[in-house]
Scaffold this motif. Sequence first.
Motif, PDB file in Angstrom:
ATOM      1  N   GLU A  92      -2.962   8.397 -12.145  1.00  0.00           N
ATOM      2  CA  GLU A  92      -3.843   8.872 -11.196  1.00  0.00           C
ATOM      3  C   GLU A  92      -3.380   9.629 -10.396  1.00  0.00           C
ATOM      4  O   GLU A  92      -2.135   8.979 -10.060  1.00  0.00           O
ATOM      5  N   THR A 107      -0.708   6.869  -8.856  1.00  0.00           N
ATOM      6  CA  THR A 107      -0.031   6.177 -10.197  1.00  0.00           C
ATOM      7  C   THR A 107       0.181   6.489 -11.859  1.00  0.00           C
ATOM      8  O   THR A 107      -0.411   7.399 -11.873  1.00  0.00           O
ATOM      9  N   ASP A 108       1.754   6.792 -11.978  1.00  0.00           N
ATOM     10  CA  ASP A 108       1.853   7.106 -13.460  1.00  0.00           C
ATOM     11  C   ASP A 108       1.695   5.661 -14.186  1.00  0.00           C
ATOM     12  O   ASP A 108       3.419   5.057 -13.853  1.00  0.00           O
ATOM     13  N   HIS A 109       1.188   5.392 -15.168  1.00  0.00           N
ATOM     14  CA  HIS A 109       1.510   4.212 -15.946  1.00  0.00           C
ATOM     15  C   HIS A 109       2.504   4.634 -17.095  1.00  0.00           C
ATOM     16  O   HIS A 109       2.302   5.633 -17.570  1.00  0.00           O
TER      17      HIS A 109
END
Length: 621
Positions: A143, A151-153
């Motif tokens: 995101e 946000t880096d999942h």
Amino acid sequence: MSSQNTQNYSEDTIRTLDWKEHIRRRPGMYIGKLGDGTFADDGIYVLLKEVMDNSIDEFMMGNGKKIEVTVQEGRVTVRDYGRGIPLGKVIDVASKMNTGAKYDSKAFKKSVGLNGVGIKAVNALSTDFTVQAYREGETKRVEFSRGEVVTDHDMDTSGEKNGTYIAFTPDAEIFENYRFRDEYIETLLRNYTYLNKGLSIVYNGKVFQSKNGLLDLLNENMDGEGLYPIIHLEGEDLEIAVTHGNQYGEEYYTFVNGQHTTQGGTHLVAFREAYVKTIRDYYNKNFDVSDIRTGIIAAVSIKVEEPVFESQTKTKLGSKDVGPNGPSVRNFILDFVTEHLDNFLHKNTESAEILYKKILESEKERKAISGIKKLARERAKKVSLHNKKLRDCRVHYTDIKNDLNGNSAIFITEGDSASGSITKARNVNSQAVFSLKGKPLNSFGLTRKVVYENEEFNLLQAALDIEDGLDTLRYNHVIIATDADVDGMHIRLLLLTFFLQFFPELVKNGHLYILQTPLFRVRNKKKTFYCYSDEEKLSAMKKCGPKPEITRFKGLGEISPDEFKHFIGKDIRLEQVRLKKDVPIKDLLEFYMGKNTPDRQNFIIDNLVVEEDLVTQESNN
């Protein structure tokens, strides 16, 4: 340079913008103009197109037959079922310039996408941007906000089918007061399906698909039926659909690698030339070019390796070659049309006979008006040197380098007072003004001869430079600016009749607009509101408090130049003139401009009551 200037100009003054900062500061370089969704080429639709292009490329490579698109409250989502972005490259693809599979021509030989730029532009120009890839039971989601990772999942397992999901919300700081319009999005998506038979696009639950490609495009966009069945020619990298209608002008829909080239380019020039040559050869007659092409309705789609466009937004093809070692675009199209169109005419003699009669009719009419045409041209040429009707601007639509954003406009006004106010308030670089004497002639049912006989029509045609088609159109926006009263409405109808009768392609290509001007000014000592409807007036009155000053504008001439600049600047309100696909132009003009039938009288009376009520209410206040 003085020593002081030299000191000021040091290494510290040189600054390199990072990719997202550059895109946000210079968005026009990447997506053309910004806009708010009022026009089909506004930036928010380009953002959607850039995301769609990547999904279309996957389909063209044989991956995924369905794309799901939703647009709700300004947020866009696109889910395709292609191979999905490689999970380790999700961040790179969305945020590193010049990253993309399209540089490997074996993977994407004739792609639509922007060679690794487009999706980054969408990311940088969105307040929130989400990209999620699904591959072989695994998924990766990242995101962003304005190009920065939020946000880096971690990679995770997933039961979803392979493909890519992208969601974004255009940044309201850049696209002020934007609103997506269904009709523009639907046209964009329909064009994708015409060019990709077998593809299904689902938009907010509505399904678009095409079985017959460009044949479907013409059938769904033509004004009534063609004079003969549509000729549909298909090759490996070239598809053409063509017929003629009972109309003036030429109407074309052209595409390169799935990109709608609204300004044509080398492929359109080549098709027009090839069509004329083939017709002349088939009938063995040296017909005039205009006689062959008047009334033509055609769609052309070509696939080209590494196409060269004349601007970032790809509205005009500049390529001369089909491939690194292939023939030129011109020769490729010339050979194809010469062979396939000639074969078709030999096998379909009934269509060939209808076309022959159409050409002879055009020739007959052209010769009948050739004398007056010559006189009219000479008159227009003399007048153009000191044309009091036209107050021209500096930059024109034909000057692509200077008019990249398509800002050039011409206001067609009535009377000296209105044209005077607009002339003083306009942007002299991009806005021209053409002043009418009074009510134009009702041209319904008349032939092209009237365009040359009527001085006003002839000068308007000359100002727009559209006598020989839209290639030389000097203004992207042709704006009818008349008073919002009964007389103004009548003048508006007469001008609409003129354009629909003789230059329907101007309307169909989205160049004709109506200027919306405020009906009221509501103000107190601190605030001023310009209101375009009764509802807006009531809202403004509440905001101004007790006893606001209310002015009713009865005509454009009453609005001062200082005020007019607010209505024709960045906050301009334009209503695009669009044609409903199921209402033929002939029937439309017959209803509005034909004899006064009871139906027509009742319709006009019903639709003018609101305006009369407003006037009555205002006089009673």
